[in-house]
Design a protein around this motif. Structure first.
Motif, short mmCIF file in Angstrom:
data_model
loop_
_atom_site.label_atom_id
_atom_site.label_comp_id
_atom_site.label_asym_id
_atom_site.label_seq_id
_atom_site.Cartn_x
_atom_site.Cartn_y
_atom_site.Cartn_z
N THR A 12 8.75 17.80 -28.75
CA THR A 12 9.16 19.28 -28.73
C THR A 12 9.03 19.46 -27.12
O THR A 12 7.83 19.07 -26.66
CB THR A 12 8.44 19.88 -29.75
OG1 THR A 12 8.76 19.47 -31.13
CG2 THR A 12 8.73 21.65 -29.61
N MET A 13 9.77 20.17 -26.57
CA MET A 13 9.60 20.68 -25.26
C MET A 13 8.82 22.04 -24.87
O MET A 13 9.27 22.94 -25.54
CB MET A 13 10.76 20.43 -24.43
CG MET A 13 11.50 19.33 -24.71
SD MET A 13 10.77 17.74 -24.29
CE MET A 13 11.84 16.58 -24.44
N PHE A 14 7.85 21.85 -24.20
CA PHE A 14 7.42 23.17 -23.75
C PHE A 14 7.54 23.51 -22.22
O PHE A 14 7.70 22.59 -21.39
CB PHE A 14 5.79 22.99 -23.95
CG PHE A 14 5.34 22.79 -25.56
CD1 PHE A 14 6.06 23.65 -26.38
CD2 PHE A 14 5.02 21.46 -25.84
CE1 PHE A 14 5.69 23.08 -27.85
CE2 PHE A 14 4.67 21.11 -27.20
CZ PHE A 14 5.15 22.03 -28.35
N SER A 15 7.34 24.74 -22.02
CA SER A 15 7.66 25.45 -20.63
C SER A 15 6.02 25.14 -19.87
O SER A 15 4.89 24.95 -20.47
CB SER A 15 7.84 26.64 -20.66
OG SER A 15 6.75 27.62 -20.95
N LYS A 16 5.89 25.24 -18.68
CA LYS A 16 4.55 25.48 -17.87
C LYS A 16 3.67 26.11 -18.50
O LYS A 16 2.31 26.06 -18.55
CB LYS A 16 4.75 25.81 -16.58
CG LYS A 16 5.44 24.50 -15.92
CD LYS A 16 5.83 24.79 -14.05
CE LYS A 16 6.34 23.75 -13.29
NZ LYS A 16 6.31 24.34 -11.96
N THR A 17 4.13 27.39 -19.23
CA THR A 17 3.17 28.28 -19.82
C THR A 17 3.12 27.96 -21.34
O THR A 17 2.15 28.93 -21.97
CB THR A 17 3.80 29.79 -19.44
OG1 THR A 17 5.15 29.85 -20.15
CG2 THR A 17 3.78 30.03 -18.19
N LYS A 18 3.62 26.95 -21.54
CA LYS A 18 3.43 26.33 -22.90
C LYS A 18 4.11 27.09 -24.14
O LYS A 18 3.65 26.90 -25.34
CB LYS A 18 1.87 26.24 -23.50
CG LYS A 18 0.97 25.43 -22.42
CD LYS A 18 1.39 24.03 -22.24
CE LYS A 18 0.54 23.44 -21.12
NZ LYS A 18 1.17 21.92 -20.82
N GLU A 19 5.12 27.72 -23.66
CA GLU A 19 5.93 28.26 -24.80
C GLU A 19 7.02 27.31 -24.99
O GLU A 19 7.29 26.32 -24.22
CB GLU A 19 6.73 29.50 -24.06
CG GLU A 19 5.64 30.67 -23.71
CD GLU A 19 6.22 31.96 -23.20
OE1 GLU A 19 5.98 32.86 -23.40
OE2 GLU A 19 7.11 31.54 -22.14
N LEU A 20 7.72 27.36 -26.01
CA LEU A 20 8.88 26.62 -26.51
C LEU A 20 9.91 26.76 -25.47
O LEU A 20 10.35 27.76 -24.99
CB LEU A 20 9.52 26.91 -27.83
CG LEU A 20 10.61 26.07 -28.35
CD1 LEU A 20 10.03 24.66 -28.80
CD2 LEU A 20 11.05 26.73 -29.88
N ASP A 21 10.38 25.46 -24.54
CA ASP A 21 11.23 25.62 -23.76
C ASP A 21 12.67 24.99 -24.36
O ASP A 21 12.96 23.81 -24.59
CB ASP A 21 10.94 24.51 -22.69
CG ASP A 21 11.73 24.53 -21.50
OD1 ASP A 21 12.99 24.85 -21.49
OD2 ASP A 21 11.26 23.89 -20.39
N GLU A 22 13.38 26.08 -24.76
CA GLU A 22 14.86 25.68 -25.51
C GLU A 22 15.74 24.99 -24.76
O GLU A 22 16.55 24.05 -25.12
CB GLU A 22 15.10 27.23 -25.96
CG GLU A 22 14.34 27.77 -26.86
CD GLU A 22 15.23 28.82 -27.63
OE1 GLU A 22 16.45 28.83 -27.60
OE2 GLU A 22 14.38 29.58 -28.54
N GLU A 23 15.63 25.25 -23.37
CA GLU A 23 16.61 24.55 -22.58
C GLU A 23 16.62 23.14 -22.31
O GLU A 23 17.19 22.22 -22.60
CB GLU A 23 16.71 25.30 -21.25
CG GLU A 23 17.69 24.48 -20.20
CD GLU A 23 17.97 25.22 -18.75
OE1 GLU A 23 18.65 24.54 -17.73
OE2 GLU A 23 17.03 26.23 -18.69
N ALA A 24 15.36 22.93 -22.14
CA ALA A 24 14.72 21.27 -21.98
C ALA A 24 14.94 20.74 -23.35
O ALA A 24 15.46 19.55 -23.58
CB ALA A 24 13.38 21.31 -21.65
N PHE A 25 14.58 21.29 -24.61
CA PHE A 25 14.71 20.75 -25.90
C PHE A 25 16.19 20.43 -25.98
O PHE A 25 16.56 19.39 -26.62
CB PHE A 25 14.06 21.73 -26.96
CG PHE A 25 14.18 21.15 -28.09
CD1 PHE A 25 13.55 19.87 -28.36
CD2 PHE A 25 14.41 21.92 -29.43
CE1 PHE A 25 13.34 19.47 -29.74
CE2 PHE A 25 14.52 21.58 -30.90
CZ PHE A 25 13.85 20.32 -30.88
N ARG A 26 16.96 21.33 -25.64
CA ARG A 26 18.60 21.05 -26.07
C ARG A 26 19.08 19.91 -25.10
O ARG A 26 19.86 19.08 -25.63
CB ARG A 26 19.40 22.44 -25.70
CG ARG A 26 19.10 23.46 -26.64
CD ARG A 26 20.13 24.81 -26.14
NE ARG A 26 19.75 25.72 -27.19
CZ ARG A 26 20.64 25.95 -28.02
NH1 ARG A 26 21.48 25.32 -28.64
NH2 ARG A 26 20.23 27.17 -28.97
#
Length: 318
Positions: A12-26
């Motif tokens: 599961t991919m997260f952003s630098k701020t630890k939110e779900l990173d939908e673009e990276a996950f896709r």
């Protein structure tokens, strides 16, 4: 078309701020589609599912379905559960999102809890009496106990919605043989890399290999060589995968995967891990990267070149 299903518990991919990173996950899921690999969404280890809120979990399932459904089988994993009702609730969340198959573990081994045979059978009876959607049963030893093969076989025989068994965490082929001997109907068998030369020959139908989060081309080559009967080539790739696994498992589970994504500048690498995991210090990450390149795997070398990594510079750290 491959007769052996290739599966993996994806990150599961997260952003630098630890939110779900939908673009990276896709982007990550698209690589699964490209190499014909079925993802186990929101696994407790690789997928860090225990750090996800219910809304995030729902979103992970929905994104996985949007990217993958109809192209590769979409499996839903779930956070560790303490009860049958929790498993039912998470399963319904995944089913509503449109996943193809729900993965069922037993209850988590919290505070040393290990279910008796009677307790584990009652757990699966309660869950499978409520969930008629296709499921795969996973008697994973990492939960702190290993259910008897005869008990899992009995569950498969009594509930027709059990379409497969997924044997992650097992070494050798004894459990596989005992389980297969006990099942009296057509149930797919997904096995780990370790021992797969034997278990695939004994009738396993799927291979569950987490290395595909980093080196999908190499894992796909192993399956393709095996299916074409190119056993010498398959053996060479099998050995490479074992060397890779022995190295990265020094940083167990999601740690090595997120470290690798970061050093090779792949989708999700910048966001790293989410608590309770912590990214290791930079010096340790550099040592990890140096050792990774020393494995001599062509796919890793290709990724390193794309990321601008230089082995001679990393070797000074290692």
């Amino acid at each position: 078309m491959s007769k052996i299903s290739l599966l993996a518990r994806n990150c599961t991919m997260f952003s630098k701020t630890k939110e779900l990173d939908e673009e990276a996950f896709r982007k990550s899921l698209q690589s699964f589609v490209d190499f014909k690999i079925g993802p186990f969404l929101a696994s407790g280890g690789s997928g860090e599912a225990n750090s996800l809120s219910r809304d995030e979990l729902r979103r992970v399932y929905k994104i996985g379905v949007e990217v993958c459904k109809g192209k590769v089988p979409v499996y839903a994993n779930m956070p560790e559960v303490r009860s049958a009702q929790e498993a039912i609730d998470y399963a319904k969340l995944a089913i509503e999102a449109g996943v193809d198959i729900v993965n069922l573990y037993g209850p988590a081994s919290l505070h040393g809890f290990r279910p008796t045979d009677v307790e584990l059978r009652a757990y699966f009876d309660e869950v499978l009496s409520s969930i008629t959607h296709p499921v795969t049963v996973a008697p994973n030893p990492t939960q702190g106990y290993t259910p008897k093969a005869s008990l899992i076989a009995d569950i498969c025989n009594r509930y027709t919605q059990v379409v497969s068994v997924t044997l992650n965490g097992f070494d050798g082929d004894a459990y596989f043989i005992d389980l297969k001997d006990g099942i009296n109907r057509d149930v797919a068998m997904n096995v780990p890399l370790s021992g797969s030369f034997h278990t695939l020959g004994l009738g396993a139908t799927g291979l569950s290999v987490n290395q595909v989060n980093l080196i999908p081309k190499t894992v796909r080559a192993y399956v393709d060589h095996y299916e074409r009967g190119e056993l010498d080539a398959a053996n060479q790739v099998y050995a490479d995968l074992h060397r890779f696994n022995r190295y990265v498992e020094q940083w167990h589970g999601a740690r090595w995967q997120k470290m690798a994504l970061r050093v090779l500048k792949l989708p999700g690498g910048e966001g790293g891990l989410r608590k309770p995991y912590l990214m290791p210090p930079d010096e340790e990450v550099r040592r990890f990267a140096a050792g990774l390149l020393q494995l001599g795997l062509s796919e890793i070398d290709e990724l390193a070149r794309s990321a601008g990594l230089r082995q001679e510079e990393l070797a000074q750290v290692g």
